[in-house]
Design an enzyme around this catalytic site. Structure first.
Site, PDB file in Angstrom:
ATOM      1  N   ILE A 110       0.809  -1.225   0.000  1.00 60.73           N
ATOM      2  CA  ILE A 110       0.000   0.000   0.000  1.00 60.73           C
ATOM      3  C   ILE A 110       0.839   1.269   0.000  1.00 60.73           C
ATOM      4  O   ILE A 110       0.296   2.370   0.000  1.00 60.73           O
ATOM      5  CB  ILE A 110      -0.984   0.032   1.194  1.00 60.73           C
ATOM      6  CG1 ILE A 110      -0.255  -0.189   2.526  1.00 60.73           C
ATOM      7  CG2 ILE A 110      -2.090  -0.989   1.007  1.00 60.73           C
ATOM      8  CD1 ILE A 110      -1.161  -0.082   3.746  1.00 60.73           C
ATOM      9  N   GLY A 111       2.161   1.154  -0.015  1.00 60.08           N
ATOM     10  CA  GLY A 111       2.973   2.364  -0.068  1.00 60.08           C
ATOM     11  C   GLY A 111       4.435   2.070   0.155  1.00 60.08           C
ATOM     12  O   GLY A 111       4.822   0.966   0.530  1.00 60.08           O
ATOM     13  N   SER A 112       5.258   3.080  -0.111  1.00 57.87           N
ATOM     14  CA  SER A 112       6.694   2.965   0.139  1.00 57.87           C
ATOM     15  C   SER A 112       7.237   4.349   0.423  1.00 57.87           C
ATOM     16  O   SER A 112       6.620   5.357   0.086  1.00 57.87           O
ATOM     17  CB  SER A 112       7.412   2.359  -1.073  1.00 57.87           C
ATOM     18  OG  SER A 112       7.281   3.195  -2.203  1.00 57.87           O
ATOM     19  N   GLY A 113       8.392   4.398   1.054  1.00 58.90           N
ATOM     20  CA  GLY A 113       8.985   5.689   1.379  1.00 58.90           C
ATOM     21  C   GLY A 113      10.360   5.512   1.952  1.00 58.90           C
ATOM     22  O   GLY A 113      11.015   4.484   1.745  1.00 58.90           O
ATOM     23  N   ASN A 114      10.815   6.530   2.689  1.00 63.97           N
ATOM     24  CA  ASN A 114      12.149   6.508   3.280  1.00 63.97           C
ATOM     25  C   ASN A 114      12.330   5.310   4.213  1.00 63.97           C
ATOM     26  O   ASN A 114      13.414   4.746   4.321  1.00 63.97           O
ATOM     27  CB  ASN A 114      12.381   7.813   4.047  1.00 63.97           C
ATOM     28  CG  ASN A 114      13.782   7.898   4.617  1.00 63.97           C
ATOM     29  OD1 ASN A 114      14.759   7.820   3.885  1.00 63.97           O
ATOM     30  ND2 ASN A 114      13.883   8.057   5.923  1.00 63.97           N
ATOM     31  N   PHE A 115      11.259   4.916   4.874  1.00 66.81           N
ATOM     32  CA  PHE A 115      11.329   3.831   5.852  1.00 66.81           C
ATOM     33  C   PHE A 115      11.453   2.458   5.191  1.00 66.81           C
ATOM     34  O   PHE A 115      11.979   1.525   5.779  1.00 66.81           O
ATOM     35  CB  PHE A 115      10.073   3.841   6.727  1.00 66.81           C
ATOM     36  CG  PHE A 115       8.796   3.740   5.936  1.00 66.81           C
ATOM     37  CD1 PHE A 115       8.294   2.506   5.556  1.00 66.81           C
ATOM     38  CD2 PHE A 115       8.104   4.884   5.561  1.00 66.81           C
ATOM     39  CE1 PHE A 115       7.123   2.408   4.818  1.00 66.81           C
ATOM     40  CE2 PHE A 115       6.937   4.796   4.826  1.00 66.81           C
ATOM     41  CZ  PHE A 115       6.444   3.559   4.450  1.00 66.81           C
ATOM     42  N   VAL A 141       8.743  -0.189   3.048  1.00 69.43           N
ATOM     43  CA  VAL A 141       7.447  -0.407   2.414  1.00 69.43           C
ATOM     44  C   VAL A 141       6.356  -0.553   3.471  1.00 69.43           C
ATOM     45  O   VAL A 141       6.626  -0.867   4.628  1.00 69.43           O
ATOM     46  CB  VAL A 141       7.445  -1.671   1.516  1.00 69.43           C
ATOM     47  CG1 VAL A 141       8.396  -1.507   0.359  1.00 69.43           C
ATOM     48  CG2 VAL A 141       7.786  -2.921   2.322  1.00 69.43           C
ATOM     49  N   ALA A 142       5.113  -0.302   3.048  1.00 68.32           N
ATOM     50  CA  ALA A 142       3.947  -0.531   3.900  1.00 68.32           C
ATOM     51  C   ALA A 142       3.042  -1.535   3.203  1.00 68.32           C
ATOM     52  O   ALA A 142       2.873  -1.483   1.983  1.00 68.32           O
ATOM     53  CB  ALA A 142       3.206   0.775   4.154  1.00 68.32           C
ATOM     54  N   ASP A 193       5.629  17.020  11.655  1.00 67.52           N
ATOM     55  CA  ASP A 193       5.540  16.779  10.212  1.00 67.52           C
ATOM     56  C   ASP A 193       4.079  16.609   9.795  1.00 67.52           C
ATOM     57  O   ASP A 193       3.738  15.722   9.020  1.00 67.52           O
ATOM     58  CB  ASP A 193       6.361  15.552   9.816  1.00 67.52           C
ATOM     59  CG  ASP A 193       6.623  15.475   8.303  1.00 67.52           C
ATOM     60  OD1 ASP A 193       6.557  16.532   7.637  1.00 67.52           O
ATOM     61  OD2 ASP A 193       6.883  14.371   7.796  1.00 67.52           O
TER      62      ASP A 193
END
Length: 365
Positions: A10-15, A17-18, A123
């Site tokens: 459902i998502g990805s980012g600096n951390f 993946v979700a 943030d």
């Protein structure tokens, strides 16, 4: 990990993946944020988890537990089926004043509770506000990766957050009140809902961070003529967008402002919200894990996996992320590492801030 089954990413980012997962026993849907074991498991991760765990409010995504996999630390949270408020804005262009107020009221109630718990988010933005799947969506604040607790941590002074939402005092590199910086970010969120654009970006040059910074410190914004909003709403924005945080409207004052009070849902009134503000140290959190149990798992997660061999259902390895064009260290350029304990890496935004300081473009308060 036999407890959960994978449904989809459902998502990805600096951390990392979700993923959307389902509890095999209860069938409950949850969101799981995967962070690669090893160097990425630092004090910021521990801070995010412990701060998030302490919060119990309907306008904040529920923290459930942390789980250690062979390759990742997984943070298990409530799943918000309605997605990001950002996507809803993108689809609509902008909201009516009434719809903007409806979401702003919920945002302020969630932030007010965070501040009562001595946690500033730092943030706040549309991308960090999720919606549940109900017909009248309930807003849920998420992502406490930059949060600070005045009970546990020093007063913030580093430039973190997202450029379009950042308060003038955060740019000073001096200590600042994180709660008042949150107020500013709430104001930016309200403006974007009403106008469909960021208040301090040049629409003809939106990627020019230096220009955005200049407009922020000089409070240079306007409401387009085609946007018809009430005088009360304009007055509220003008009290939020004040350079001196000591003169800026507070969360308490916002909650008593005539524009905020109009059509306030019963569950958001002070009487209804009072139950979340009881100083009862024995009150249960949403998580059955104790702080000690969580910290033990986080500490263990600092040990890198024995190999980079992917394990089915346990998140992506960094090699997989890079093959898919996802650099795990990139998050659209909107993150700046904490100075000192939180790293020295610089993105383009950080460089622009430093250049502005060097040329005395920033007004020192």
């Amino acid at each position: 990990m036999e407890k959960y089954e994978l449904l989809k990413d459902i998502g990805s980012g600096n951390f990392g993946v979700a993923r959307l997962m389902r509890n095999r026993e209860t069938k409950e849907l949850v969101a799981m944020k995967y962070i690669p074991r090893g160097l990425k498991i630092d004090e910021n991760v521990a801070r995010e988890i412990i701060n998030h765990r302490s919060l119990r409010h309907p306008n904040i995504i529920r923290f459930k537990e942390v789980v250690l996999t062979p390759t990742h630390l997984a943070i298990v949270m409530e799943y918000a089926a309605g997605g990001e408020l950002f996507d809803r804005i993108c689809s609509a262009g902008r909201f009516s004043e009434d719809e903007s107020r409806y979401f702003f009221q919920q945002l302020i109630c969630g932030v007010s509770y965070c501040h009562f718990m001595q946690i500033c988010h730092r943030d706040l933005k549309l991308e960090n506000t999720l919606l549940d799947g109900s017909p009248a969506p309930r807003l849920k604040i998420c992502d406490f990766g930059y949060s600070k607790s005045s009970l546990l941590h020093s007063k913030p002074k580093s430039t973190v957050g997202t450029p379009a939402y950042i308060a003038p005092e955060v740019l000073s590199r001096r200590e600042y009140d994180g709660k008042m910086a949150d107020v500013w970010s709430c104001g930016v969120t309200l403006y974007v809902m009403l106008v469909g654009a960021y208040p301090f970006e040049d629409p003809d040059d939106p990627k020019n961070f230096r220009k955005t910074i200049g407009r922020i410190v000089s409070i240079q914004y306007k409401i387009p003529e085609y946007v018809h909003i009430s005088q009360d709403c304009r007055q509220l924005l003008s009290r939020i967008f004040v350079a001196n945080p000591a003169k800026r409207i507070t969360i308490r004052e916002i909650r008593n402002h005539p524009w905020f009070m109009k059509n306030l849902p019963r569950e958001l009134t002070e009487a209804a919200q009072a139950k979340y503000y009881k100083k009862d140290n024995s009150a249960r959190t949403f998580s059955d894990q104790t702080v000690d149990e969580i910290m033990k798992i986080v500490q263990e997660a600092k040990t890198p996996p024995p190999s980079s061999t992917p394990v089915a259902g346990f998140g992506w390895t960094e090699e997989e992320e890079q093959e898919d064009g996802k650099n795990p260290d990139d998050d659209e350029g909107d993150r700046d590492e904490e100075e000192g304990e939180e790293g020295d890496s610089e993105d383009e935004y950080t460089k622009q801030v430093k250049q502005a300081h060097a040329s005395c473009d920033l007004q020192k308060s």
